[in-house]
Structure formats: C-alpha cells, structure tokens
Scaffold this motif. Structure first.
Motif, PDB file in Angstrom:
ATOM      1  N   UNK A  50       0.833  -1.198   0.000  1.00  0.00           N
ATOM      2  CA  UNK A  50       0.000   0.000   0.000  1.00  0.00           C
ATOM      3  C   UNK A  50       0.870   1.252   0.000  1.00  0.00           C
ATOM      4  N   UNK A  51       1.993   1.202   0.727  1.00  0.00           N
ATOM      5  CA  UNK A  51       2.902   2.353   0.749  1.00  0.00           C
ATOM      6  C   UNK A  51       3.430   2.635  -0.656  1.00  0.00           C
ATOM      7  N   UNK A  52       3.819   1.588  -1.377  1.00  0.00           N
ATOM      8  CA  UNK A  52       4.299   1.774  -2.747  1.00  0.00           C
ATOM      9  C   UNK A  52       3.186   2.343  -3.620  1.00  0.00           C
ATOM     10  N   UNK A  53       1.997   1.753  -3.531  1.00  0.00           N
ATOM     11  CA  UNK A  53       0.873   2.206  -4.343  1.00  0.00           C
ATOM     12  C   UNK A  53       0.526   3.663  -4.060  1.00  0.00           C
ATOM     13  N   UNK A  54       0.505   4.042  -2.771  1.00  0.00           N
ATOM     14  CA  UNK A  54       0.155   5.411  -2.421  1.00  0.00           C
ATOM     15  C   UNK A  54       1.200   6.404  -2.911  1.00  0.00           C
ATOM     16  N   UNK A  55       2.480   6.024  -2.789  1.00  0.00           N
ATOM     17  CA  UNK A  55       3.546   6.928  -3.227  1.00  0.00           C
ATOM     18  C   UNK A  55       3.480   7.167  -4.733  1.00  0.00           C
ATOM     19  N   UNK A  56       3.391   6.091  -5.495  1.00  0.00           N
ATOM     20  CA  UNK A  56       3.337   6.241  -6.950  1.00  0.00           C
ATOM     21  C   UNK A  56       2.003   6.836  -7.390  1.00  0.00           C
ATOM     22  N   UNK A  57       0.928   6.468  -6.703  1.00  0.00           N
ATOM     23  CA  UNK A  57      -0.375   7.031  -7.044  1.00  0.00           C
ATOM     24  C   UNK A  57      -0.430   8.525  -6.824  1.00  0.00           C
ATOM     25  N   UNK A  58       0.157   8.984  -5.721  1.00  0.00           N
ATOM     26  CA  UNK A  58       0.193  10.418  -5.468  1.00  0.00           C
ATOM     27  C   UNK A  58       1.026  11.128  -6.521  1.00  0.00           C
ATOM     28  N   UNK A  59       2.151  10.533  -6.889  1.00  0.00           N
ATOM     29  CA  UNK A  59       2.988  11.137  -7.924  1.00  0.00           C
ATOM     30  C   UNK A  59       2.237  11.286  -9.228  1.00  0.00           C
ATOM     31  N   UNK A  60       1.447  10.290  -9.577  1.00  0.00           N
ATOM     32  CA  UNK A  60       0.699  10.369 -10.831  1.00  0.00           C
ATOM     33  C   UNK A  60      -0.429  11.389 -10.746  1.00  0.00           C
ATOM     34  N   UNK A  61      -1.049  11.510  -9.568  1.00  0.00           N
ATOM     35  CA  UNK A  61      -2.084  12.540  -9.430  1.00  0.00           C
ATOM     36  C   UNK A  61      -1.482  13.936  -9.532  1.00  0.00           C
ATOM     37  N   UNK A  62      -0.262  14.091  -9.074  1.00  0.00           N
ATOM     38  CA  UNK A  62       0.392  15.403  -9.143  1.00  0.00           C
ATOM     39  C   UNK A  62       0.753  15.769 -10.577  1.00  0.00           C
ATOM     40  N   UNK A  63       1.166  14.797 -11.356  1.00  0.00           N
ATOM     41  CA  UNK A  63       1.767  15.107 -12.658  1.00  0.00           C
ATOM     42  C   UNK A  63       0.854  14.851 -13.858  1.00  0.00           C
ATOM     43  N   UNK A  64      -0.328  14.281 -13.630  1.00  0.00           N
ATOM     44  CA  UNK A  64      -1.177  13.958 -14.776  1.00  0.00           C
ATOM     45  C   UNK A  64      -2.555  14.602 -14.721  1.00  0.00           C
TER      46      UNK A  64
END
Length: 231
Positions: A50-64
C-alpha cells in the motif's frame, strides 16, 4: 526502451518505474524525519505494498491532472502531513512539514525516474535531463517550497544528492526494515501469484545493528547511497 526524447510525465507512467519504487522508499526512509514519521504514523509494516501504491499514485495525481486536481492533491498531502510530527524514539523532534524534508521526498521521485532510465540502458542526455527537470519543477512549484530548497538546475542535482546523503541521511530503523526484513515478511503483492507466500528479501546479508547511524554505515546502505548519488 523508452521513446526518444525526454518527458518526465511519460517516463513516470512506465511500468518500469515499479522496479525502482523500493529504492525510492528506502531513500525516503533514510531521512531521519521521514523515518521517524514512518515508525510512528505509517501502516507500512502491515501493508507494505500500500505504501508503494500510495507513493506512486500520489505522484501520478500530481503530474497527470489539471490545475484544480493538482491543488486538491497538494491540499490532501498537507492535511495528511499536519499530524506527522512528534518526538522519535531517539529523542529528536520531527515534523513532516519541514521544507527541506518535503523537498527531499519530492526529489526522490525525480531521482527514481532518472535511475529507471539509466539502469534500463537509456540514460537521459544532459539536454533531456534539463527538460525533464524543468517539467518536474514546474509542477512542484505548486507546493510553495521556500527558494533554495530545490536545486535550481538539473546540473545541481548530483551535488544536492551527495550532500544530503553524506550530511543528512541515516541508516534509520525504517530503512533497515525496508532493506532487510519487510520483503521476507510481506505477502506477495496483489496479482503476482499465490497468496500467502512471502516476497523474499533484497539483501541476504546479516542485518546490521538497528542503532541509527549515517547512511554509509553498512555495505548495503553504501551501495544504494553510491548509486543514488552517482548521477
């Protein structure tokens, strides 16, 4: 191989970024403020993927997303981080709202993409790195970090990572757990095979002392520190 040219957004969307996601988490956890916050407030022991998913998911929400969605994601992160403060087990105060710590966490995302390209055999050229970093900092400007917290140019990144690794990073308990224990204890991520089996560990070496020390204090830590700073 990645398409020709540089696009941080495009490269962040590649499946290969999952191969450097654990590296990103270790670099974040080695910062004493992040490590203390993870120990006191995170559920990553029970839910590592979940930590990996949240980190990458947040990054994608920021940049896309569009500007409104970007503001909402930043507001969500700020709300979540307001409660992450206190005194760590070593007696030092920590606060996730610290500007230098926030800059480090954001820059580890950029570093992960750069590492993905380099380790995949399609390293950014100097001009491509400049373009990718400009794209990255254009979005990160919305966080309102004080001037000077982010390196001004891509050419300044190696010095920044070297300085932080030498002067700030430590072999925290969170970093030690991520490197030595968590993948031996964690179930396989969803969709990866049989449930109930363990994922296996990234370092087979004997675990070092859990006493915090500078990041160069173990051979495994030195390896990823050298890799992270060798831009």
């Amino acid at each position: 191989m990645a398409e020709a040219g540089a696009s941080f957004r495009r490269d962040l969307a590649e499946w290969r970024v999952g191969l450097v996601a654990w590296r990103l988490l270790v670099l974040q956890a080695a910062h004493p403020v992040v490590g203390a916050g993870m120990d006191e407030h995170s559920t990553y022991h029970a839910h590592p993927w979940r930590r990996v998913e949240h980190t990458l998911g947040s990054g994608r929400r920021l940049f896309y997303q569009d500007a409104d969605a970007l503001r909402r994601e930043i507001a969500r992160l700020e709300r979540a981080h307001k409660r992450i403060r206190g005194t760590g087990a070593d007696g030092r105060a920590y606060d996730a709202d610290d500007a230098a710590t926030r800059a480090w966490v954001l820059l580890t995302l950029f570093e992960a993409v750069v590492a993905m390209r380099e380790l995949g055999g399609d390293k950014y050229t100097s001009a491509e790195l400049d373009d990718a970093y400009a794209e990255f900092t254009e979005v990160v400007a919305a966080f309102g970090l004080p001037d000077g917290e982010l390196p001004a140019r891509a050419a300044d990144l190696p010095g920044y990572f070297t300085r932080v690794a030498r002067e700030r990073l430590e072999f925290t308990e969170s970093a030690r757990y991520l490197l030595y224990d968590i993948l031996r204890e964690a179930p396989r991520p969803r969709g990866s095979g049989s449930s109930g089996t363990r994922a296996g560990g990234p370092c087979a070496a004997r675990p070092p002392s859990t006493r915090p020390s500078r990041a160069g204090g173990s051979s495994c830590a030195r390896t990823w520190t050298r890799t992270a700073t060798a831009r």
